[in-house]
Design a protein around this motif. Structure first.
Motif, PDB file in Angstrom:
ATOM      1  N   GLY A 266       5.482 -33.868 -48.391  1.00 35.41           N
ATOM      2  CA  GLY A 266       5.433 -34.134 -46.966  1.00 35.41           C
ATOM      3  C   GLY A 266       4.685 -35.420 -46.648  1.00 35.41           C
ATOM      4  O   GLY A 266       4.351 -36.218 -47.539  1.00 35.41           O
ATOM      5  N   PRO A 267       4.379 -35.658 -45.365  1.00 36.48           N
ATOM      6  CA  PRO A 267       3.707 -36.887 -44.938  1.00 36.48           C
ATOM      7  C   PRO A 267       2.345 -37.044 -45.613  1.00 36.48           C
ATOM      8  O   PRO A 267       1.654 -36.058 -45.887  1.00 36.48           O
ATOM      9  N   GLY A 268       1.981 -38.286 -45.867  1.00 40.06           N
ATOM     10  CA  GLY A 268       0.667 -38.580 -46.426  1.00 40.06           C
ATOM     11  C   GLY A 268       0.533 -38.324 -47.906  1.00 40.06           C
ATOM     12  O   GLY A 268      -0.581 -38.389 -48.435  1.00 40.06           O
ATOM     13  N   THR A 269       1.624 -38.037 -48.614  1.00 34.50           N
ATOM     14  CA  THR A 269       1.530 -37.804 -50.053  1.00 34.50           C
ATOM     15  C   THR A 269       1.806 -39.095 -50.815  1.00 34.50           C
ATOM     16  O   THR A 269       2.638 -39.909 -50.418  1.00 34.50           O
ATOM     17  N   ARG A 270       1.086 -39.243 -51.909  1.00 29.04           N
ATOM     18  CA  ARG A 270       1.345 -40.316 -52.863  1.00 29.04           C
ATOM     19  C   ARG A 270       1.535 -39.666 -54.229  1.00 29.04           C
ATOM     20  O   ARG A 270       0.811 -38.729 -54.578  1.00 29.04           O
ATOM     21  N   ILE A 271       2.486 -40.139 -55.005  1.00 23.45           N
ATOM     22  CA  ILE A 271       2.756 -39.544 -56.307  1.00 23.45           C
ATOM     23  C   ILE A 271       2.830 -40.645 -57.357  1.00 23.45           C
ATOM     24  O   ILE A 271       3.429 -41.702 -57.122  1.00 23.45           O
ATOM     25  N   THR A 272       2.212 -40.410 -58.495  1.00 20.31           N
ATOM     26  CA  THR A 272       2.132 -41.437 -59.520  1.00 20.31           C
ATOM     27  C   THR A 272       3.354 -41.407 -60.436  1.00 20.31           C
ATOM     28  O   THR A 272       4.112 -40.433 -60.474  1.00 20.31           O
ATOM     29  N   HIS A 273       3.508 -42.467 -61.179  1.00 21.80           N
ATOM     30  CA  HIS A 273       4.612 -42.575 -62.142  1.00 21.80           C
ATOM     31  C   HIS A 273       4.527 -41.460 -63.174  1.00 21.80           C
ATOM     32  O   HIS A 273       5.549 -40.857 -63.542  1.00 21.80           O
ATOM     33  N   GLN A 274       3.318 -41.158 -63.657  1.00 22.17           N
ATOM     34  CA  GLN A 274       3.170 -40.131 -64.686  1.00 22.17           C
ATOM     35  C   GLN A 274       3.481 -38.736 -64.138  1.00 22.17           C
ATOM     36  O   GLN A 274       4.008 -37.885 -64.855  1.00 22.17           O
ATOM     37  N   ALA A 275       3.167 -38.497 -62.871  1.00 18.50           N
ATOM     38  CA  ALA A 275       3.520 -37.211 -62.272  1.00 18.50           C
ATOM     39  C   ALA A 275       5.035 -37.055 -62.204  1.00 18.50           C
ATOM     40  O   ALA A 275       5.591 -36.007 -62.541  1.00 18.50           O
ATOM     41  N   MET A 276       5.738 -38.117 -61.791  1.00 14.26           N
ATOM     42  CA  MET A 276       7.201 -38.057 -61.747  1.00 14.26           C
ATOM     43  C   MET A 276       7.776 -37.910 -63.148  1.00 14.26           C
ATOM     44  O   MET A 276       8.798 -37.247 -63.355  1.00 14.26           O
ATOM     45  N   SER A 277       7.107 -38.498 -64.127  1.00 10.88           N
ATOM     46  CA  SER A 277       7.586 -38.394 -65.506  1.00 10.88           C
ATOM     47  C   SER A 277       7.585 -36.950 -65.992  1.00 10.88           C
ATOM     48  O   SER A 277       8.567 -36.453 -66.554  1.00 10.88           O
TER      49      SER A 277
ATOM     50  N   ALA B 117      12.000 -30.192 -62.715  1.00  9.94           N
ATOM     51  CA  ALA B 117      11.685 -29.776 -61.344  1.00  9.94           C
ATOM     52  C   ALA B 117      12.358 -30.738 -60.368  1.00  9.94           C
ATOM     53  O   ALA B 117      12.355 -31.947 -60.561  1.00  9.94           O
ATOM     54  N   ALA B 118      12.944 -30.188 -59.316  1.00 11.82           N
ATOM     55  CA  ALA B 118      13.496 -31.028 -58.258  1.00 11.82           C
ATOM     56  C   ALA B 118      12.352 -31.518 -57.374  1.00 11.82           C
ATOM     57  O   ALA B 118      11.415 -30.779 -57.094  1.00 11.82           O
ATOM     58  N   VAL B 119      12.422 -32.772 -56.960  1.00 17.39           N
ATOM     59  CA  VAL B 119      11.408 -33.347 -56.088  1.00 17.39           C
ATOM     60  C   VAL B 119      12.103 -33.863 -54.832  1.00 17.39           C
ATOM     61  O   VAL B 119      13.045 -34.652 -54.924  1.00 17.39           O
ATOM     62  N   CYS B 120      11.671 -33.392 -53.682  1.00 16.28           N
ATOM     63  CA  CYS B 120      12.261 -33.809 -52.414  1.00 16.28           C
ATOM     64  C   CYS B 120      11.183 -34.419 -51.526  1.00 16.28           C
ATOM     65  O   CYS B 120      10.109 -33.838 -51.379  1.00 16.28           O
ATOM     66  N   TRP B 121      11.490 -35.570 -50.959  1.00 15.30           N
ATOM     67  CA  TRP B 121      10.604 -36.175 -49.982  1.00 15.30           C
ATOM     68  C   TRP B 121      11.078 -35.737 -48.603  1.00 15.30           C
ATOM     69  O   TRP B 121      12.243 -35.961 -48.241  1.00 15.30           O
ATOM     70  N   VAL B 122      10.195 -35.088 -47.861  1.00 18.51           N
ATOM     71  CA  VAL B 122      10.588 -34.498 -46.580  1.00 18.51           C
ATOM     72  C   VAL B 122       9.663 -34.982 -45.478  1.00 18.51           C
ATOM     73  O   VAL B 122       8.579 -35.515 -45.737  1.00 18.51           O
ATOM     74  N   GLY B 123      10.091 -34.761 -44.248  1.00 24.96           N
ATOM     75  CA  GLY B 123       9.290 -35.134 -43.095  1.00 24.96           C
ATOM     76  C   GLY B 123       8.269 -34.074 -42.735  1.00 24.96           C
ATOM     77  O   GLY B 123       8.140 -33.050 -43.403  1.00 24.96           O
TER      78      GLY B 123
ATOM     79  N   SER C 228      15.480 -37.248 -53.244  1.00 22.18           N
ATOM     80  CA  SER C 228      15.169 -36.213 -54.236  1.00 22.18           C
ATOM     81  C   SER C 228      15.249 -36.788 -55.636  1.00 22.18           C
ATOM     82  O   SER C 228      15.781 -37.885 -55.862  1.00 22.18           O
ATOM     83  N   GLY C 229      14.726 -36.016 -56.605  1.00 26.37           N
ATOM     84  CA  GLY C 229      14.710 -36.421 -58.009  1.00 26.37           C
ATOM     85  C   GLY C 229      15.759 -35.717 -58.841  1.00 26.37           C
ATOM     86  O   GLY C 229      16.724 -35.168 -58.306  1.00 26.37           O
ATOM     87  N   ARG C 230      15.580 -35.701 -60.167  1.00 28.33           N
ATOM     88  CA  ARG C 230      16.600 -35.233 -61.103  1.00 28.33           C
ATOM     89  C   ARG C 230      16.592 -33.723 -61.298  1.00 28.33           C
ATOM     90  O   ARG C 230      15.797 -33.014 -60.703  1.00 28.33           O
ATOM     91  N   ALA C 231      17.505 -33.259 -62.169  1.00 25.05           N
ATOM     92  CA  ALA C 231      17.718 -31.825 -62.316  1.00 25.05           C
ATOM     93  C   ALA C 231      17.364 -31.342 -63.716  1.00 25.05           C
ATOM     94  O   ALA C 231      17.078 -32.119 -64.620  1.00 25.05           O
ATOM     95  N   LEU C 232      17.422 -30.006 -63.885  1.00 20.76           N
ATOM     96  CA  LEU C 232      17.025 -29.365 -65.138  1.00 20.76           C
ATOM     97  C   LEU C 232      18.134 -29.362 -66.177  1.00 20.76           C
ATOM     98  O   LEU C 232      17.915 -29.629 -67.342  1.00 20.76           O
ATOM     99  N   SER C 233      19.353 -29.052 -65.770  1.00 21.12           N
ATOM    100  CA  SER C 233      20.431 -28.816 -66.738  1.00 21.12           C
ATOM    101  C   SER C 233      20.844 -30.097 -67.457  1.00 21.12           C
ATOM    102  O   SER C 233      20.938 -31.163 -66.855  1.00 21.12           O
ATOM    103  N   ARG C 234      21.126 -29.962 -68.740  1.00 19.52           N
ATOM    104  CA  ARG C 234      21.681 -31.061 -69.521  1.00 19.52           C
ATOM    105  C   ARG C 234      23.167 -30.831 -69.809  1.00 19.52           C
ATOM    106  O   ARG C 234      23.795 -31.618 -70.496  1.00 19.52           O
ATOM    107  N   SER C 235      23.702 -29.742 -69.324  1.00 20.83           N
ATOM    108  CA  SER C 235      25.107 -29.425 -69.541  1.00 20.83           C
ATOM    109  C   SER C 235      25.917 -29.757 -68.287  1.00 20.83           C
ATOM    110  O   SER C 235      25.446 -29.583 -67.174  1.00 20.83           O
ATOM    111  N   SER C 236      27.140 -30.236 -68.510  1.00 22.15           N
ATOM    112  CA  SER C 236      28.026 -30.554 -67.395  1.00 22.15           C
ATOM    113  C   SER C 236      29.036 -29.440 -67.124  1.00 22.15           C
ATOM    114  O   SER C 236      29.938 -29.608 -66.304  1.00 22.15           O
TER     115      SER C 236
END
Length: 322
Positions: free
Chosen positions: A61-72, A79-85, A94-102
């Motif tokens: 949510g608002p006022g959050t900062r996230i580091t490169h290592q946290a996203m890594s 884990a899905a990551v969503c930036w919201v209001g 949003s960020g990436r997903a868990l599954s490696r299968s298509s």
């Protein structure tokens, strides 16, 4: 002490299954960093450690900062990551997903590409929402009309049950406080459900954009899945929260929804529902290869052959990635 760069990447078998994770974690006005394989949320009150592999979706949510290592580490654990209001009522990215299968995405694309099977999936979705009705033979227009009536009936029934006055659905995009308490609660519940549905859809490897009821938006399938639980879970809970108190409706709705989702094992059900909608009954979860990090090549007659191999003649040899 090992550095982040020396830590081995997690394999699919080491990751927590989607249906065993927390539905969502909402953070605001803090700094998100990494400590080993956990993320930390630091604010004026201190630091909280959260195991990253147990998160379904992280709502920033608002006022959050996230580091490169946290996203890594969040990327490694799927884990899905969503930036919201504010209040979680607007979705930004949003960020990436868990599954490696298509496998599930390919099944989704096959069902979506054929107009007849696309309508069949839409009817399945209606049957999941309203099991007391048989939508067989209904056109899309008829499905939409019946769905609209059922949702209106749900609003009226919940207003009568809780005693909360209902004057219709009112929501102004970007202005959360413009509606009354129950409309704010409905909006907060809906946005949280969109985040949860997005996390499950992407973690299973499906396309958020290929919807069977909604269309033309990058999150069409996410909206389809979130709506499966609107009249059963989201709307009744919103009326319950509004009936208790009109103050802090947004945060109280998120907390109540989080608890209800855990109580009802909704993530597990959501995973099963998506597989039921997209896969033939003869295909089981073990056939999806979701815990395997495997890349194959397409060959003739639908056959798959090994990648990383040069297929020029009988003396096939390992070719490597590059």
């Amino acid at each position: 002490m090992s550095t982040v760069a020396r830590r081995p990447a997690l394999t699919p078998r080491q990751l927590t299954r989607t249906d065993e994770r927390l539905s969502f974690v909402y953070l605001e006005r803090c700094t998100v960093h990494r400590d080993a394989n956990a993320i930390t949320a630091q604010d004026a009150e201190g630091t909280t450690h959260i195991p990253s592999a147990t998160i379904g979706t992280l709502l920033l949510g608002p006022g959050t900062r996230i580091t490169h290592q946290a996203m890594s580490v969040l990327g490694e654990t799927g884990a899905a990551v969503c930036w919201v209001g504010e209040h979680g009522v607007r979705y930004y990215a949003s960020g990436r997903a868990l599954s490696r299968s298509s496998a599930l995405m390919e099944a989704q694309a096959r069902q979506w590409a054929n107009p007849r099977s696309r309508l069949d999936v839409a009817r399945k979705m209606y049957r999941l929402r309203f099991p007391d009705e048989d939508p067989a033979g209904l056109t899309r227009h008829e499905l939409l009309g019946r769905e609209g009536r059922r949702v209106k009936d749900c609003y009226r029934a919940e207003a009568a049950r809780t005693g909360v006055p209902w004057r219709g659905r009112r929501y102004t995009p970007g202005d959360f406080t413009s509606g009354d308490a129950v409309n704010q609660a409905i909006t907060a519940a809906a946005q949280c459900m969109y985040g949860i549905a997005h996390a499950v859809v992407t973690s299973l490897g499906c396309s958020p954009a290929l919807g069977f009821i909604h269309s033309g938006h990058e999150l069409s399938f996410v909206l389809d899945i979130a709506d499966l639980y609107k009249t059963e879970l989201g709307i009744p809970l919103a009326f319950d929260v509004a009936a208790q108190d009109e103050e802090d409706v947004g945060p109280r709705t998120r907390r109540a929804l989080r608890d209800r989702i855990n109580e009802t094992s909704l993530l597990n059900r959501c995973v099963d529902d998506i597989k039921h909608l997209l896969l033939p009954e003869t295909v089981g979860s073990s056939d999806l290869g979701g815990d395997r990090d495997v890349v194959t090549l397409q060959s003739d007659h639908g056959h798959q052959v090994a990648s990383g191999v040069n297929h020029d003649g009988p003396e096939d040899y390992e070719d490597g990635l590059w």
